[in-house]
Design an enzyme around this catalytic site. Structure first.
Site, PDB file in Angstrom:
ATOM      1  N   ALA A  43       0.835  -1.211   0.000  1.00 36.61           N
ATOM      2  CA  ALA A  43       0.000   0.000   0.000  1.00 36.61           C
ATOM      3  C   ALA A  43       0.864   1.252   0.000  1.00 36.61           C
ATOM      4  O   ALA A  43       0.375   2.349   0.222  1.00 36.61           O
ATOM      5  CB  ALA A  43      -0.927   0.000   1.209  1.00 36.61           C
ATOM      6  N   SER A  54       6.139  -1.165   3.948  1.00 37.47           N
ATOM      7  CA  SER A  54       6.132  -2.393   4.761  1.00 37.47           C
ATOM      8  C   SER A  54       7.424  -3.199   4.613  1.00 37.47           C
ATOM      9  O   SER A  54       7.919  -3.743   5.603  1.00 37.47           O
ATOM     10  CB  SER A  54       4.906  -3.264   4.461  1.00 37.47           C
ATOM     11  OG  SER A  54       4.993  -3.748   3.167  1.00 37.47           O
ATOM     12  N   ASP A 110      12.469   5.366   2.021  1.00 29.01           N
ATOM     13  CA  ASP A 110      11.596   4.573   2.911  1.00 29.01           C
ATOM     14  C   ASP A 110      12.389   4.063   4.115  1.00 29.01           C
ATOM     15  O   ASP A 110      11.989   4.256   5.266  1.00 29.01           O
ATOM     16  CB  ASP A 110      11.008   3.363   2.167  1.00 29.01           C
ATOM     17  CG  ASP A 110       9.932   3.749   1.170  1.00 29.01           C
ATOM     18  OD1 ASP A 110       9.816   4.947   0.860  1.00 29.01           O
ATOM     19  OD2 ASP A 110       9.203   2.850   0.700  1.00 29.01           O
TER      20      ASP A 110
HETATM   21  C1  MEV Z   1       8.304   4.886  -2.636  1.00 27.87           C
HETATM   22  O1  MEV Z   1       7.859   5.032  -1.307  1.00 27.87           O
HETATM   23  C2  MEV Z   1       8.776   6.190  -3.167  1.00 27.87           C
HETATM   24  C3  MEV Z   1       9.328   6.169  -4.585  1.00 27.87           C
HETATM   25  O2  MEV Z   1       9.868   7.479  -4.810  1.00 27.87           O
HETATM   26  C4  MEV Z   1      10.400   5.138  -4.772  1.00 27.87           C
HETATM   27  C5  MEV Z   1      11.682   5.450  -4.008  1.00 27.87           C
HETATM   28  O3  MEV Z   1      11.907   6.575  -3.612  1.00 27.87           O
HETATM   29  O4  MEV Z   1      12.457   4.495  -3.839  1.00 27.87           O
HETATM   30  C6  MEV Z   1       8.248   5.933  -5.607  1.00 27.87           C
END
Ligand code: MEV
Length: 321
Positions: free
Chosen positions: A104, A108, A152
Site C-alpha cells: 500500500a 512495509s 523509505d
Molecule cells: C516509494 O515510497 C517512493 C518512490 O519514490 C520510490 C523510491 O523513492 O524508492 C516511488
C-alpha cells in the site's frame, strides 16, 4: 537467550516521490499508528545456525536454508553477519506480525527489514546504531525493489519527518505546528519496483519532459519544507495539488487515486495527493483535525478500502537525542 521484540512504523511520502529517485529532494514522515513487530527467540529444535521465519498474516513460513540465494532475507542475514562480525547467526525463530498493509506504499518491506535487523542484533547482544541499521535496510530494499531512492528505509529508521536527497545524510524537519492527515487506500498497487521501472522507461523515451517534471517537483519540495518549518501549513494545499498533477503527468496516478483526491477536496480537505509509488495504493489528505473523521468516512463511501488518521507533531527536545 531471552526473546527480543523490536518494532518499526509505516511511512508516508509528503512530497517528492519518484523525482527523489532522480536526485531531487523529497519529504517523508513516519506513521506510528501502524507497525511491524518482530519477535526473535531461541529455537532449540533447529539445527545449528538455521533460522525459522514465521509471518502468519501473509502465510509465509520458511527457514533460512530453504530461501533462494537471492532472496532479500538472505541478503539481510548476510549483511547482518558482516556488520556484527560473526560467521553465522545462531539458530532462532523470527515471528513477524504487522498492522502495516503490504503493497500500500506505507513502507512495509523497509519496516520488516528494520524491525528484523534491530531484533536480531539485540538478540545476539550486539545492537546496531541507526546509521548501520539504515545502511543494511537500504541494501535489502535494493534486493526487494531494484533502484529505490532509500527514503523509505531512512524515514522508518529515524522515525522522524525528514528532508531526503539520495546518497546524502537525511535532514530532520522541525515542524512548527502539528498537521493532521487522512491516508486512504485506493486498492492494491503494482509493486513500487514496477512503478519506478515504468517511470524510468518513460524518462528514457522523453528525458527532457521528465527532467522538467522532476525539477518542478524538487522546487515544490523546497517550498514545502519551508512551510512546514514556518508553520503556515495551509500554504501546503496548492503544493499538494501541483505535486499530484505532476505525478499524473508522469503516469503514476490512477482513476481510483484521482477519485479519492477529488473526494477529499470536495469534503473539506485543504489539499490531497497520491503518496508513494502510485498506480493504486494510498492518497494523503491534509485536513482540519475536527473534520478528519468525517472526511475519512466520505472517502470510504467513495471506494477507499481503508483509511488511517495520523498527526505529525513538532519534535520535543528529547526526541532528537
Ligand atoms: C516509494 O515510497 C517512493 C518512490 O519514490 C520510490 C523510491 O523513492 O524508492 C516511488
Amino acid at each position: 537467550m531471552p526473546a527480543v521484540t523490536a518494532s518499526a512504523p509505516g511511512k508516508v511520502i509528503l512530497f517528492g516521490e519518484h523525482a527523489v529517485v532522480y536526485g531531487q529532494p523529497a519529504i517523508a514522515a513516519p506513521v506510528t499508528g501502524v507497525k511491524v513487530k518482530v519477535i526473535v527467540q531461541a529455537d532449540p529444535l533447529q539445527p545449528s545456525g538455521n533460522i525459522r521465519i514465521e509471518s502468519p498474516a501473509i502465510n509465509f513460513h520458511a527457514t533460512r536454508t530453504e530461501l533462494p540465494e537471492q532472496h532479500p532475507l538472505n541478503t539481510l542475514f548476510q549483511l547482518l553477519e558482516q556488520a556484527l562480525q560473526i560467521s553465522r547467526l545462531p539458530a532462532m525463530k523470527i515471528s513477524i506480525n504487522s498492522t502495516l498493509p503490504a503493497g500500500a506504499g506505507m513502507g512495509s518491506s523497509a519496516a520488516v527489514s528494520i524491525a528484523m535487523i534491530r531484533a536480531i542484533s539485540q538478540f545476539v547482544g550486539l545492537p546496531l546504531e541507526n546509521e548501520q541499521v539504515n545502511k543494511i535496510a537500504y541494501e535489502v530494499e535494493k534486493a526487494f525493489h531494484g533502484t529505490p531512492s532509500g527514503i523509505d528505509n531512512t524515514v522508518i529508521t529515524y522515525q522522524m519527518p525528514i528532508y531526503y536527497v539520495r546518497n546524502q545524510r537525511p535532514e530532520l524537519i522541525h515542524l512548527k505546528d502539528s498537521i493532521t492527515l487522512v491516508i486512504a487506500n485506493a486498492g492494491e498497487a503494482p509493486s513500487t519496483a514496477a512503478m519506478v521501472a515504468g517511470v524510468r522507461q518513460r524518462w528514457q523515451q522523453q528525458p527532457q519532459y521528465y527532467e522538467q517534471i522532476f525539477h518542478r517537483i524538487g522546487r515544490i519540495v523546497q517550498s514545502a519544507r519551508k512551510i512546514l518549518e514556518e508553520g503556515d501549513w495551509l500554504a501546503l494545499a496548492p503544493l499538494m495539488e501541483e505535486n499530484h498533477q505532476l505525478l499524473q503527468s508522469m503516469g503514476v496516478s490512477s482513476p481510483a487515486l484521482d477519485t479519492l483526491v477529488k473526494a477529499s477536496l470536495q469534503s473539506g480537505a485543504y489539499g490531497a495527493k497520491l503518496t508513494g509509488g502510485g498506480g493504486g495504493g494510498n492518497i494523503i489528505a491534509l485536513v482540519p483535525p475536527e473534520q478528519a473523521g468525517q472526511i475519512a468516512q466520505r472517502l470510504l463511501n467513495e471506494g477507499a478500502f481503508h483509511t488511517w488518521l495520523t498527526t505529525l507533531r513538532p519534535l520535543k527536545e528529547d526526541d532528537q537525542s
